[in-house]
Motif scaffolding. Sequence first.
Motif, PDB file in Angstrom:
ATOM      1  N   ARG A  28    -103.204-103.558  55.185  1.00 43.81           N
ATOM      2  CA  ARG A  28    -103.859-104.381  56.214  1.00 43.81           C
ATOM      3  C   ARG A  28    -103.452-103.922  57.612  1.00 43.81           C
ATOM      4  O   ARG A  28    -104.275-103.911  58.532  1.00 43.81           O
ATOM      5  CB  ARG A  28    -103.526-105.858  56.022  1.00 43.81           C
ATOM      6  CG  ARG A  28    -104.302-106.512  54.899  1.00 43.81           C
ATOM      7  CD  ARG A  28    -104.142-108.022  54.891  1.00 43.81           C
ATOM      8  NE  ARG A  28    -102.762-108.462  54.752  1.00 43.81           N
ATOM      9  CZ  ARG A  28    -102.134-108.619  53.591  1.00 43.81           C
ATOM     10  NH1 ARG A  28    -102.774-108.368  52.454  1.00 43.81           N
ATOM     11  NH2 ARG A  28    -100.890-109.042  53.557  1.00 43.81           N
ATOM     12  N   LEU A  31    -105.457-100.880  58.396  1.00 44.40           N
ATOM     13  CA  LEU A  31    -106.837-101.233  58.737  1.00 44.40           C
ATOM     14  C   LEU A  31    -106.931-101.874  60.116  1.00 44.40           C
ATOM     15  O   LEU A  31    -107.925-101.689  60.828  1.00 44.40           O
ATOM     16  CB  LEU A  31    -107.424-102.144  57.664  1.00 44.40           C
ATOM     17  CG  LEU A  31    -107.619-101.476  56.299  1.00 44.40           C
ATOM     18  CD1 LEU A  31    -108.034-102.501  55.259  1.00 44.40           C
ATOM     19  CD2 LEU A  31    -108.619-100.345  56.383  1.00 44.40           C
ATOM     20  N   ALA A  32    -105.900-102.597  60.543  1.00 42.71           N
ATOM     21  CA  ALA A  32    -105.888-103.151  61.899  1.00 42.71           C
ATOM     22  C   ALA A  32    -105.862-102.027  62.931  1.00 42.71           C
ATOM     23  O   ALA A  32    -106.514-102.111  63.979  1.00 42.71           O
ATOM     24  CB  ALA A  32    -104.688-104.076  62.080  1.00 42.71           C
ATOM     25  N   TRP A  33    -105.125-100.960  62.641  1.00 38.07           N
ATOM     26  CA  TRP A  33    -105.116 -99.801  63.539  1.00 38.07           C
ATOM     27  C   TRP A  33    -106.482 -99.139  63.580  1.00 38.07           C
ATOM     28  O   TRP A  33    -106.924 -98.673  64.627  1.00 38.07           O
ATOM     29  CB  TRP A  33    -104.048 -98.795  63.087  1.00 38.07           C
ATOM     30  CG  TRP A  33    -102.698 -99.114  63.621  1.00 38.07           C
ATOM     31  CD1 TRP A  33    -101.726 -99.855  63.016  1.00 38.07           C
ATOM     32  CD2 TRP A  33    -102.163 -98.696  64.881  1.00 38.07           C
ATOM     33  NE1 TRP A  33    -100.629 -99.916  63.818  1.00 38.07           N
ATOM     34  CE2 TRP A  33    -100.869 -99.216  64.968  1.00 38.07           C
ATOM     35  CE3 TRP A  33    -102.663 -97.932  65.924  1.00 38.07           C
ATOM     36  CZ2 TRP A  33    -100.061 -99.004  66.075  1.00 38.07           C
ATOM     37  CZ3 TRP A  33    -101.857 -97.726  67.028  1.00 38.07           C
ATOM     38  CH2 TRP A  33    -100.578 -98.253  67.099  1.00 38.07           C
ATOM     39  N   ILE A  34    -107.177 -99.120  62.460  1.00 35.87           N
ATOM     40  CA  ILE A  34    -108.523 -98.543  62.433  1.00 35.87           C
ATOM     41  C   ILE A  34    -109.464 -99.387  63.292  1.00 35.87           C
ATOM     42  O   ILE A  34    -110.280 -98.850  64.053  1.00 35.87           O
ATOM     43  CB  ILE A  34    -109.037 -98.422  60.978  1.00 35.87           C
ATOM     44  CG1 ILE A  34    -108.131 -97.493  60.162  1.00 35.87           C
ATOM     45  CG2 ILE A  34    -110.483 -97.945  60.952  1.00 35.87           C
ATOM     46  CD1 ILE A  34    -107.995 -96.092  60.720  1.00 35.87           C
ATOM     47  N   ARG A  35    -109.355-100.717  63.201  1.00 31.41           N
ATOM     48  CA  ARG A  35    -110.174-101.584  64.057  1.00 31.41           C
ATOM     49  C   ARG A  35    -109.843-101.361  65.526  1.00 31.41           C
ATOM     50  O   ARG A  35    -110.739-101.338  66.382  1.00 31.41           O
ATOM     51  CB  ARG A  35    -109.970-103.056  63.679  1.00 31.41           C
ATOM     52  CG  ARG A  35    -110.620-103.433  62.375  1.00 31.41           C
ATOM     53  CD  ARG A  35    -110.587-104.941  62.143  1.00 31.41           C
ATOM     54  NE  ARG A  35    -109.248-105.499  62.134  1.00 31.41           N
ATOM     55  CZ  ARG A  35    -108.463-105.562  61.068  1.00 31.41           C
ATOM     56  NH1 ARG A  35    -108.876-105.096  59.905  1.00 31.41           N
ATOM     57  NH2 ARG A  35    -107.266-106.107  61.146  1.00 31.41           N
ATOM     58  N   THR A  36    -108.581-101.183  65.841  1.00 39.06           N
ATOM     59  CA  THR A  36    -108.182-100.901  67.215  1.00 39.06           C
ATOM     60  C   THR A  36    -108.793 -99.583  67.675  1.00 39.06           C
ATOM     61  O   THR A  36    -109.273 -99.473  68.809  1.00 39.06           O
ATOM     62  CB  THR A  36    -106.645-100.854  67.316  1.00 39.06           C
ATOM     63  OG1 THR A  36    -106.124-102.126  66.927  1.00 39.06           O
ATOM     64  CG2 THR A  36    -106.193-100.512  68.725  1.00 39.06           C
ATOM     65  N   SER A  37    -108.797 -98.600  66.807  1.00 41.08           N
ATOM     66  CA  SER A  37    -109.408 -97.314  67.124  1.00 41.08           C
ATOM     67  C   SER A  37    -110.885 -97.468  67.455  1.00 41.08           C
ATOM     68  O   SER A  37    -111.381 -96.905  68.443  1.00 41.08           O
ATOM     69  CB  SER A  37    -109.235 -96.349  65.953  1.00 41.08           C
ATOM     70  OG  SER A  37    -109.999 -95.192  66.148  1.00 41.08           O
ATOM     71  N   LEU A  38    -111.601 -98.237  66.647  1.00 38.21           N
ATOM     72  CA  LEU A  38    -113.018 -98.464  66.893  1.00 38.21           C
ATOM     73  C   LEU A  38    -113.240 -99.180  68.228  1.00 38.21           C
ATOM     74  O   LEU A  38    -114.180 -98.861  68.965  1.00 38.21           O
ATOM     75  CB  LEU A  38    -113.634 -99.259  65.749  1.00 38.21           C
ATOM     76  CG  LEU A  38    -113.757 -98.511  64.422  1.00 38.21           C
ATOM     77  CD1 LEU A  38    -114.150 -99.474  63.306  1.00 38.21           C
ATOM     78  CD2 LEU A  38    -114.743 -97.375  64.542  1.00 38.21           C
ATOM     79  N   ALA A  39    -112.382-100.138  68.550  1.00 40.23           N
ATOM     80  CA  ALA A  39    -112.504-100.848  69.828  1.00 40.23           C
ATOM     81  C   ALA A  39    -112.246 -99.912  71.011  1.00 40.23           C
ATOM     82  O   ALA A  39    -112.943 -99.985  72.033  1.00 40.23           O
ATOM     83  CB  ALA A  39    -111.532-102.028  69.861  1.00 40.23           C
TER      84      ALA A  39
END
Length: 121
Positions: A28, A31-39
Amino acid sequence: MSDERRFPRWVYGTGTDPDARFALANERTFLAWIRTSLALLAAGVALEALDLPVQADLRFAAALVLVGLGVLAPVLAWVGWARAERAIRRSSSLPAPSAFGLLVVGVCVAGGLVLVGLAVA
């Protein structure tokens, strides 16, 4: 599945399988780092795509910083996930976060560029 067939072998080939809750919590966080990357990627693209009242060269520089961080974040997330997973599998202390400083500095630089760009536009 045997550890010899799991990728990456250098992570799963060490120690023993941990309690699934710990492995899933580590996932998890990844995946939070991946969401940060997308942002970060979206923010960088938005800076250039929208007609904002920011000096063009400073806006472009801030967009580059944000997109650069957005490209780098998944790599750092992968490394952080692997380091934590190995530590969990070995029942050793979790490693210190290694990417926080870079992310903080990068976002502050991008924000500073936008602020200066607003002031001189």
